[in-house]
Motif scaffolding. Sequence first.
Motif, mmCIF file in Angstrom:
data_model
loop_
_atom_site.group_PDB
_atom_site.id
_atom_site.type_symbol
_atom_site.label_atom_id
_atom_site.label_comp_id
_atom_site.label_asym_id
_atom_site.label_seq_id
_atom_site.Cartn_x
_atom_site.Cartn_y
_atom_site.Cartn_z
ATOM 1 N N LYS A 111 0.656 -0.912 0.003
ATOM 2 C CA LYS A 111 0.065 0.400 -0.295
ATOM 3 C C LYS A 111 1.103 1.234 0.132
ATOM 4 O O LYS A 111 0.382 2.830 -0.565
ATOM 5 C CB LYS A 111 -0.834 -0.015 1.173
ATOM 6 N N ARG A 112 1.914 0.808 1.099
ATOM 7 C CA ARG A 112 3.333 2.637 0.836
ATOM 8 C C ARG A 112 3.193 2.783 -0.372
ATOM 9 O O ARG A 112 3.103 3.226 -1.176
ATOM 10 C CB ARG A 112 4.013 1.894 1.586
ATOM 11 N N LYS A 170 0.962 4.361 -2.707
ATOM 12 C CA LYS A 170 0.303 5.619 -2.733
ATOM 13 C C LYS A 170 1.684 6.606 -3.363
ATOM 14 O O LYS A 170 1.774 7.692 -3.978
ATOM 15 C CB LYS A 170 0.793 5.699 -0.941
#
Length: 175
Positions: A2-3, A6
């Motif tokens: 997810k990082r 992002k």
Amino acid sequence: MKRLEKVADLLSQGLALIGSIGLMAMLVHISIDVISRNIFDLPVPATNEVVSRYYMVLIVFLPLAWVERQRTMITVEVMEMVLGPLGRRLSDAAVGLLATVIYASLGWVTWTVALKNMEIGTFVDVLGRQLPVWPSYFLPTAGFFLAALMTALRVILLLKGPSEDQGSSPESAHP
């Protein structure tokens, strides 16, 4: 993961913003040139060169990563209807892998061209003055390599499979 998504979103949005700023700068530059030329009979020097060598290149190539991240590149879905969800995911991953290879290849070729132009100090002559244009050769390189990263990320996400919290990512927008 997810990082990484992002970071990819922020990077692609930043590049799209830079492209938008370039578009606005081009609009202002050309408007000033037209007004100055028509009212004062005094054109802004090097407008054509700056527009064609910097603004247009910036506007076209830097937002490629954003276009790929948003999945708004043109697609042809001939076989999509006969494939199930797994088949569509694998088909999208194969297309993404091919796009990654193509973008990376284009990035490599434009990188070598950019280095050669930097080495010789490519410029255009404008009213007896040298306007360096070699920096603009790095813009397509950046656009292609970053688009390759976005398509590679899409392939990884497609092969990883859908997760429970993937509902808002650009990949889930594709039926």
